[in-house]
Design an enzyme around this catalytic site. Structure first.
Site, PDB file in Angstrom:
ATOM      1  N   ASP A 181       0.696  -1.164   0.165  1.00  0.00           N
ATOM      2  CA  ASP A 181      -0.129  -0.182  -0.082  1.00  0.00           C
ATOM      3  C   ASP A 181       0.985   1.462  -0.080  1.00  0.00           C
ATOM      4  O   ASP A 181       1.723   1.232  -0.676  1.00  0.00           O
ATOM      5  CB  ASP A 181      -0.837   0.023   1.222  1.00  0.00           C
ATOM      6  CG  ASP A 181      -2.041   0.926   1.103  1.00  0.00           C
ATOM      7  OD1 ASP A 181      -2.990   0.815   0.352  1.00  0.00           O
ATOM      8  OD2 ASP A 181      -1.788   2.033   1.676  1.00  0.00           O
ATOM      9  N   TYR A 307      -3.094  10.997   0.846  1.00  0.00           N
ATOM     10  CA  TYR A 307      -3.425  11.131  -0.344  1.00  0.00           C
ATOM     11  C   TYR A 307      -3.421  12.161  -1.300  1.00  0.00           C
ATOM     12  O   TYR A 307      -3.322  12.458  -2.219  1.00  0.00           O
ATOM     13  CB  TYR A 307      -4.968  10.746  -0.386  1.00  0.00           C
ATOM     14  CG  TYR A 307      -5.049   9.290   0.012  1.00  0.00           C
ATOM     15  CD1 TYR A 307      -5.341   8.264  -1.020  1.00  0.00           C
ATOM     16  CD2 TYR A 307      -5.149   8.809   1.407  1.00  0.00           C
ATOM     17  CE1 TYR A 307      -5.306   6.922  -0.574  1.00  0.00           C
ATOM     18  CE2 TYR A 307      -5.251   7.369   1.662  1.00  0.00           C
ATOM     19  CZ  TYR A 307      -5.239   6.271   0.516  1.00  0.00           C
ATOM     20  OH  TYR A 307      -5.370   5.099   1.034  1.00  0.00           O
ATOM     21  N   HIS A 359      -4.615  -7.471   0.274  1.00  0.00           N
ATOM     22  CA  HIS A 359      -3.972  -6.247   0.515  1.00  0.00           C
ATOM     23  C   HIS A 359      -3.047  -6.146   1.671  1.00  0.00           C
ATOM     24  O   HIS A 359      -1.863  -5.395   1.786  1.00  0.00           O
ATOM     25  CB  HIS A 359      -4.960  -5.286   0.183  1.00  0.00           C
ATOM     26  CG  HIS A 359      -4.363  -3.990   0.148  1.00  0.00           C
ATOM     27  ND1 HIS A 359      -3.890  -3.385  -1.286  1.00  0.00           N
ATOM     28  CD2 HIS A 359      -4.417  -2.908   0.918  1.00  0.00           C
ATOM     29  CE1 HIS A 359      -3.374  -2.223  -0.751  1.00  0.00           C
ATOM     30  NE2 HIS A 359      -3.814  -1.767   0.194  1.00  0.00           N
TER      31      HIS A 359
END
Length: 381
Positions: A181, A307, A359
């Site tokens: 990630d 982000y 993930h």
């Protein structure tokens, strides 16, 4: 050594008043209406979140987890003006390889806790002394007990430089790095920067989609591309929101523990190798340990800003020429073919498709993850 560069021992000690406030907020939760579908296509499901919160209210013990964190050597140190929190667990084995591992969102250092002992003391966990690592687990700025940036600029390049400085400060002139990630983003950037002493990297979310795809794709290439298209159409709304409006979502995450929990729970369910049921992979304690690291540090907004530091980020290939190892887990967001990795990485030293896991590889399947890390770096010791 100046005070700013000292390694200051750190203990987690959350005031009881904060835990009492959490209990009050959980007890007073106002619930939304039930979803109008029988699956999680509208997001976190009411009944599942209610069950999780019921356990949180009546059985979860933060002090248990706090004691576990405090059983590991923890430190804070200032790098580039920001306090960085990290765990540093040294192996008892001579010639152990220094390893820095970076978590992602909505994860934390919790993801790696079950891998620490097998990595640092392999002879007690089915390995050999030659498999040993010194393990360094930092929290990304804005996550956990690391400081929150107050200005823009803490992107993957700045974090990568900070991690390299941390390893040098710990006395590790030669080391390896691992991540998934955001951890993969940071670790890949470290590889691109080719720090002196960074011997190799290992990622479990490789950025390898070619810029120019051939007109005719193999079945494996088409499947990976279809996964990317599906994610872009159905799974990326959270990404767009946190990229463009992290402060807006932050108000809800800071004020409502159930809001914070559902925001994380939905991703644990949809991104794990679990058929949409997070409880089939993680215990309630594991889920809540991770959620609590966001709640007690009020890092819903600050973590989302990671982000905002990376608009336009996608799975496009990042070309690297240092040694790169890749583990692909079947429940990952996308599972690229080896051919794409060979195009992106001129020195691909390891590639393997794991039997199971998604993930959150280290969190979901710690034994498999440890095996992958050992194999990934075996040739660079």
């Amino acid at each position: 050594m100046s005070i700013s560069t000292q390694l200051i021992p750190f203990r987690v000690e959350i005031p009881q008043a904060e835990l009492d406030d959490l209990k009050r907020r959980l007890d007073g939760t106002r619930w939304p209406d039930r979803e109008t579908v029988a699956d999680q296509s509208q997001g976190a499901q009411l009944a599942k979140v209610q069950d999780l919160v019921g356990y949180w209210r009546t059985q979860y013990d933060w002090r248990r987890f706090e004691a576990r964190l405090n059983s590991y050597p923890q430190f804070k140190t200032e790098i580039d003006g920001l306090g960085i929190h990290f765990l540093h667990i040294k192996s008892p084995h001579e010639n152990a390889l220094p390893l820095i591992m970076t978590h992602g969102w909505p994860g934390s250092i919790v993801e790696f806790l079950d891998t620490i002992d097998p990595l640092v003391n392999p002879t007690a966990h089915g390995g050999e002394a030659k498999d040993a690592f010194h393990v360094v687990l930092p929290s990304i700025p804005g996550y956990g007990f690391s400081d929150k940036p107050t200005t823009k600029g803490w992107n993957r390049t700045r974090i990568g430089n900070a991690w390299h400085e941390l390893m040098q400060r710990l006395g590790y002139p030669r080391y390896v790095a691992q991540g998934g990630d955001w951890g993969s983003v940071v670790t890949t950037e470290m590889g691109r920067l080719k720090f002196d002493g960074l011997a190799a990297i290992h990622v479990n979310l490789p950025f390898v989609v070619p810029a120019d795809l051939p007109a005719e794709l193999s079945a494996e290439e088409q499947a990976a591309l279809d996964q990317c298209v599906l994610f872009a159409s159905d799974g990326i709304a959270y990404h767009d929101l946190q990229t463009t409006r992290p402060e807006t979502i932050g108000f809800s995450l800071a004020d409502s523990p159930v809001g914070q929990a559902s925001w994380i729970y939905e991703k644990l369910a949809s991104w794990s190798d679990s058929d949409g049921s997070a409880e089939s992979v993680f215990s309630y304690d594991q889920i809540l340990d991770n959620i609590m690291l966001y709640w007690v540090t009020n890092s819903g907004a600050s973590s989302a800003r990671m982000y905002a530091e990376h608009p336009g980020l996608n799975f496009g290939a990042v070309h690297l020429d240092l040694p790169v190892a890749v583990s692909v887990f079947p429940g990952e967001i996308y599972t690229p073919p080896k051919a794409w990795a060979e195009q992106a990485y001129s020195n691909l030293i390891y590639w393997n498709k794991a039997e199971k896991g998604g993930h959150f590889a280290a969190f979901e399947q710690p034994a498999i993850f440890v095996s992958e890390v050992r194999a990934a770096f075996a040739s660079v010791r």
